[in-house]
Every structure is written in structure tokens, then in C-alpha cells.
Design a protein around this motif. Structure first.
Motif, PDB file in Angstrom:
ATOM      1  N   THR A 117       0.842  -1.204   0.000  1.00 14.77           N
ATOM      2  CA  THR A 117       0.000   0.000   0.000  1.00 14.77           C
ATOM      3  C   THR A 117       0.874   1.250   0.000  1.00 14.77           C
ATOM      4  OG1 THR A 117      -1.655  -1.216   1.217  1.00 14.77           O
ATOM      5  CG2 THR A 117      -1.762   1.162   1.414  1.00 14.77           C
ATOM      6  N   LEU A 161       1.484   4.284  -3.063  1.00 14.52           N
ATOM      7  CA  LEU A 161       1.318   5.734  -2.856  1.00 14.52           C
ATOM      8  C   LEU A 161       2.603   6.492  -3.145  1.00 14.52           C
ATOM      9  CD1 LEU A 161      -0.813   5.709   0.430  1.00 14.52           C
ATOM     10  CD2 LEU A 161      -1.603   6.232  -1.892  1.00 14.52           C
ATOM     11  N   LEU A 202      -2.505   4.837 -11.769  1.00 15.04           N
ATOM     12  CA  LEU A 202      -2.609   4.422 -10.361  1.00 15.04           C
ATOM     13  C   LEU A 202      -3.272   3.037 -10.286  1.00 15.04           C
ATOM     14  CD1 LEU A 202      -2.365   4.764  -7.336  1.00 15.04           C
ATOM     15  CD2 LEU A 202      -4.464   6.151  -7.352  1.00 15.04           C
ATOM     16  N   TYR A 255      -6.271  -3.604  -1.787  1.00 15.02           N
ATOM     17  CA  TYR A 255      -6.004  -2.210  -1.410  1.00 15.02           C
ATOM     18  C   TYR A 255      -7.258  -1.591  -0.789  1.00 15.02           C
ATOM     19  CZ  TYR A 255      -1.891  -2.864  -4.267  1.00 15.02           C
ATOM     20  OH  TYR A 255      -0.718  -3.349  -4.768  1.00 15.02           O
ATOM     21  N   PHE A 314      -8.431   3.930  -2.094  1.00 17.14           N
ATOM     22  CA  PHE A 314      -7.598   3.969  -3.307  1.00 17.14           C
ATOM     23  C   PHE A 314      -8.490   3.895  -4.552  1.00 17.14           C
ATOM     24  CE2 PHE A 314      -3.118   2.472  -1.829  1.00 17.14           C
ATOM     25  CZ  PHE A 314      -3.232   3.207  -0.661  1.00 17.14           C
ATOM     26  N   VAL A 329      -3.193  12.755  -2.319  1.00 13.54           N
ATOM     27  CA  VAL A 329      -2.272  11.619  -2.128  1.00 13.54           C
ATOM     28  C   VAL A 329      -1.467  11.827  -0.844  1.00 13.54           C
ATOM     29  CG1 VAL A 329      -0.346  12.410  -3.600  1.00 13.54           C
ATOM     30  CG2 VAL A 329      -0.673  10.004  -3.255  1.00 13.54           C
ATOM     31  N   LEU A 337      -3.504  10.546   1.910  1.00 14.08           N
ATOM     32  CA  LEU A 337      -3.511   9.068   1.943  1.00 14.08           C
ATOM     33  C   LEU A 337      -2.178   8.535   2.480  1.00 14.08           C
ATOM     34  CD1 LEU A 337      -5.308   8.176  -1.431  1.00 14.08           C
ATOM     35  CD2 LEU A 337      -6.254   8.075   0.872  1.00 14.08           C
TER      36      LEU A 337
END
Ligand SMILES: Nc1ncnc2c1ncn2[C@@H]1O[C@H](COP(=O)(O)OP(=O)(O)OP(=O)(O)O)[C@@H](O)[C@H]1O
Length: 342
Positions: free
Chosen positions: A155, A159, A264, A304, A308, A333, A336
Motif C-alpha cells: 500500500t 502511494l 494508479l 487495497y 484507493f 495523495v 492518503l
């Protein structure tokens, strides 16, 4: 750096037979081929420093962080058959030289030489472009390996890779005038694995990059843009407005934000979110894209967080005027990263 098309700055020593190549005053040994594109071959090369050379490439480079410790670089050789291709390469060289950012692949040197077509060859010029080499390949290469091993990026790595792409694109989108990359996709992202750190991600291939903002005022301009996009922007990552452009439209750098959303998804799942349409009988990639019909992985436990998936959907807004800009994406982002990375 100066374009050396007319002069003898670039000497050529039979790259095809595994020999050496000169780019301006510096000589490189071809070690092996790394990849190939439409009319291009990319080689791993090693600089041969000789006493008479004025200190080699290191002396010439403005930014010493681009000097390779072991003298290895990536050299792209482009075979040019006509004036249109020659102009495209010149444009790639011009645009590549505009940017200076740690997440955008720098062009270190270049040369264009004229060659005589032979019975076996049809090209009349060759261009040599020299870049730093990244031996771990592209996100696409990595996705293929990970698929066979049934592995996923963590994860946090998803990112961090994505955040670096955003940083590189922000540099282009903030340029005066703003530039769009126009071909953001896993095959254009070089990855370098690092111990104890997230992978380094570098966006490359500025062959399709152009000033981003265009006012479309009639049908003919709309069709011209679609035709250009069909040639320069990879279909599974191409924004809806480049497939079906209205006769009155304001096109801007948010075409890249669409591709970023697809990328992504691809960092997580290895393919574009619309690629499934190509495998369905009667499926249409264009229809799936213009309707933003994403196929999420089946199963009760996606690898995920749902956040996301929502992030991808936010970027895949078919109406360009409603799509977020790169600054909005970066704010999100970073949130996150604060939430999901330790
Ligand atoms: N700096 C580099 N370091 C390592 N490998 C590289 C580098 N540049 C390119 N490659 C390899 O060469 C391949 C082709 O390069 P590139 O995408 O620049 O060519 P292209 O002709 O523009 O390709 P395409 O037609 O896919 O756009 C890449 O997919 C990658 O595997």
C-alpha cells in the motif's frame, strides 16, 4: 548540448554490428539492447573515456548528479525515414531539454546524423539520445514479473510511486506555458528498487509532450486533435476528450490526470482499468473509456483500501472541466500517505 544535425559532431561507428557510437565528442561502447519502440532501439552503453577527449561527458554535464559512477548510460537510437519523423525527433529533443526535475528523465546529450539509405535500409537520418540508465526496467516490466509471481506493491509503495509521478507531472503542468506529457502509462515510468526506501519512479519519453492548452473551435480542429491523439497517446490510457472531442472545447493538462488515474490503477493491478474491454467479445475500449466504466477486481477482499479505488474514480471523471488538477491530486495523495504509510 547543441543539435549537431548539419555538422560532424556525431560520428557513427556501426552500432548495428555491436561497435561503438559517438555522441558529439564522447564515445560509447554498446553493451546490449535494453528495449525497443516504434522506430527506436534503446541500448545500455558504457562511456569510453580517452585522453584526447575533453574530460568526457562528466565535464559537459551541467548537473553533476546525472554523471554515472560506472560510466553506463541508456542510448536511444531513432531511425528516421522522412521529414515528418525528423521534426518529431527534434521536438522530442527540444521538449526533453525544457524540464529539470528528479522524477523526469533528463536528456543528457543528443546528436542527429544523416546516413545513406542502402538496399536493406530505408532511413536517411539517425538520432542518438543519451539518458541516465535505470536497470530495473519500467512499471510495465515490473507488472509482468509481479503478475507471474502473484505479487502486489505494498500500500505504501503504491502511494510513494504515485506521489513521485505527481511531482514530475506538476513540474510539467506548472511550466509557462503548461505542458501535458500526453502518454503517461506504466511503460513510460522507470523504476529503481532501493534498499529500505520506496522504489524511485521516473517519468520518461517526452515524444508526445506538447503545450497543454488548446481551444477547439470547430469540427475540423476536433478531428485533427483526435487524429493526433490516436497516434501519440496510448489508447488504454487516453482521456475521453481525445477520443471524442466536441467541436467547442477547452483542452488542458487534465488529459494527463485521466492517464494518471489509469496509471494508479495499473500500479495496483498491472493493467489499465479499461483493458478488460479488449478481451470481451464486442467490447469497445473507446466506449468503456468515454463512459468511465472501470472494472474493479472481483472478490470480497481487495488487496487495497477502498479509498484507493475512490481516488482512481475521482481522477477518471469523463468531463474534463470537472476533473481535478494535479495540485488537488497531490493534496489528496499526501493525505492518503499520512493515513496509510507508517
Ligand atoms: N533510461 C532507460 N533506462 C533503462 N531502460 C530504458 C531507458 N529508456 C528506455 N528504456 C527501455 O527501452 C524501452 C523503449 O524506450 P522508449 O519508450 O523511450 O522508446 P519509444 O520508441 O518511445 O517506445 P514507445 O513506442 O513504447 O513509446 C522502454 O520500454 C525501456 O524498457
Amino acid at each position: 548540448m547543441g543539435c549537431s544535425f548539419s555538422g560532424l559532431n556525431a560520428l557513427y561507428d556501426s552500432v548495428n554490428s555491436g561497435g561503438d557510437a559517438w555522441i558529439n565528442e564522447n564515445r560509447f561502447r554498446i553493451v546490449r539492447q535494453l528495449g525497443e519502440g516504434g522506430f527506436a532501439y534503446v541500448y545500455l552503453v558504457k562511456e569510453l573515456i580517452n585522453d584526447s577527449a575533453a574530460g568526457g561527458l562528466a565535464k559537459k554535464l551541467k548537473d553533476s548528479s546525472h554523471v554515472s559512477e560506472d560510466g553506463t548510460y541508456a542510448m536511444k537510437k531513432v531511425l528516421i525515414q522522412n521529414n515528418e519523423q525528423l521534426e518529431l525527433v527534434r521536438e522530442e529533443i527540444r521538449v526533453s531539454s525544457l524540464f529539470n526535475h528528479p522524477n523526469l528523465l533528463p536528456l543528457l546529450d543528443h546528436a542527429i546524423i544523416s546516413v545513406k539509405p542502402t538496399q536493406e535500409t530505408s532511413w536517411n537520418h539517425e538520432a542518438y539520445l543519451l539518458f541516465p540508465v535505470h536497470m530495473d526496467g519500467t512499471l510495465l516490466d515490473n507488472a509482468k514479473v509481479m503478475k507471474t509471481k502473484k505479487e502486489f506493491y505494498s500500500t505504501s509503495d503504491v502511494l510513494q510511486i504515485f506521489r513521485q509521478l505527481c511531482a514530475g507531472l506538476k513540474h510539467m503542468h506548472s511550466f509557462d506555458p503548461p505542458y501535458a506529457h500526453n502518454d503517461v502509462k506504466p511503460g513510460n515510468v522507470l523504476i529503481t528498487h532501493r534498499k529500505g526506501q520506496p522504489p524511485l519512479a521516473i517519468l520518461m519519453d517526452f515524444g508526445s509532450a506538447r503545450p497543454a492548452r488548446k481551444q477547439i473551435t470547430n469540427r475540423s480542429e476536433a478531428l485533427q486533435l483526435q487524429e493526433w491523439a490516436a497516434e501519440h497517446c496510448s489508447a488504454p490510457f487516453r482521456a475521453p476528450e481525445l477520443w471524442d472531442c466536441p467541436s467547442q472545447a477547452a483542452i488542458d493538462e487534465r488529459t494527463d490526470v485521466w492517464s494518471l488515474g489509469c496509471t494508479l490503477y495499473a500500479i495496483m493491478y498491472g493493467v489499465s482499468p479499461f483493458e478488460y474491454a479488449l478481451g470481451e467479445s464486442g467490447g469497445s475500449l473507446q466506449l468503456a473509456i468515454v463512459n468511465a466504466q472501470v472494472k474493479w477486481p472481483a472478490g470480497p477482499k481487495p488487496p487495497y483500501p477502498e479509498a484507493f479505488h475512490q481516488f482512481v474514480s475521482w481522477m477518471l471523471q469523463p468531463q474534463a472541466a470537472m476533473r481535478p488538477r494535479i495540485d488537488d491530486i497531490i493534496i489528496h495523495v499526501d493525505k492518503l500517505i499520512a493515513k496509510f504509510s507508517q
